[in-house]
Scaffold this motif. Sequence first.
Motif, short mmCIF file in Angstrom:
data_model
loop_
_atom_site.label_atom_id
_atom_site.label_comp_id
_atom_site.label_asym_id
_atom_site.label_seq_id
_atom_site.Cartn_x
_atom_site.Cartn_y
_atom_site.Cartn_z
N TYR A 83 0.71 -1.17 -0.05
CA TYR A 83 -0.01 -0.09 0.03
C TYR A 83 0.78 1.35 0.08
O TYR A 83 1.62 1.45 1.02
CB TYR A 83 -0.93 -0.12 1.23
CG TYR A 83 -1.70 1.23 1.32
CD1 TYR A 83 -2.78 1.47 0.39
CD2 TYR A 83 -1.48 2.17 2.28
CE1 TYR A 83 -3.67 2.62 0.60
CE2 TYR A 83 -2.11 3.57 2.51
CZ TYR A 83 -3.13 3.69 1.72
OH TYR A 83 -3.96 4.69 1.55
N LYS A 84 0.73 2.13 -0.96
CA LYS A 84 1.28 3.28 -1.24
C LYS A 84 0.42 4.37 -1.57
O LYS A 84 -0.32 4.06 -2.77
CB LYS A 84 2.52 3.43 -2.05
CG LYS A 84 3.64 2.46 -1.72
CD LYS A 84 4.91 2.59 -2.61
CE LYS A 84 4.68 2.05 -3.85
NZ LYS A 84 5.99 1.86 -4.76
N LYS A 85 0.45 5.59 -1.14
CA LYS A 85 -0.42 6.68 -1.62
C LYS A 85 0.15 7.81 -1.48
O LYS A 85 0.83 8.26 -0.52
CB LYS A 85 -1.64 6.60 -0.93
CG LYS A 85 -2.72 7.70 -1.39
CD LYS A 85 -3.85 7.60 -0.45
CE LYS A 85 -4.97 8.46 -1.04
NZ LYS A 85 -6.21 8.42 -0.21
N ARG A 86 0.21 8.90 -2.46
CA ARG A 86 0.84 10.03 -2.75
C ARG A 86 -0.24 11.01 -3.12
O ARG A 86 -0.82 10.87 -4.05
CB ARG A 86 2.02 10.03 -3.54
CG ARG A 86 2.74 11.47 -3.67
CD ARG A 86 3.87 11.04 -4.47
NE ARG A 86 4.84 12.47 -4.57
CZ ARG A 86 5.64 12.54 -5.29
NH1 ARG A 86 6.01 11.93 -6.42
NH2 ARG A 86 6.34 13.84 -5.23
N GLN A 87 -0.23 12.14 -2.38
CA GLN A 87 -1.19 13.11 -2.84
C GLN A 87 -0.64 14.57 -2.47
O GLN A 87 0.35 14.59 -1.62
CB GLN A 87 -2.41 12.92 -1.60
CG GLN A 87 -3.53 13.72 -2.01
CD GLN A 87 -4.66 13.41 -0.76
OE1 GLN A 87 -4.45 12.38 0.01
NE2 GLN A 87 -5.84 13.90 -1.03
#
Length: 102
Positions: A83-87
């Motif tokens: 799980y990776k998330k970039r915002q």
Amino acid sequence: MVYAVVRAGGRQEKVEVGTIVTLDRIKADKDGNIQLAAVLLVDGENITSDSAKLAKITVTAEVLEDLRGPKIVIQKFKNKTGYKKRQGHRQELTRVKVTTIK
């Protein structure tokens, strides 16, 4: 020396006539002016904090420009799960100049 503490955008700012302040985005009227709510007024030795008297005080500011704040990067990561998330986020801001405190 006259100055006021005004509420704008969830924060309080100390302003005098001629002060340039950056606030959260505020819509101006057709003349390019905004009214700010006073929380405290200091006029030399007189300090006004009574809400009934402060309701009669008007702090007027002229909108100089609308701008955007710096880029803020938000990253989330959970180990061993993929799980990776970039915002990203840029705050909408307004720069104003205080013209009158009455």
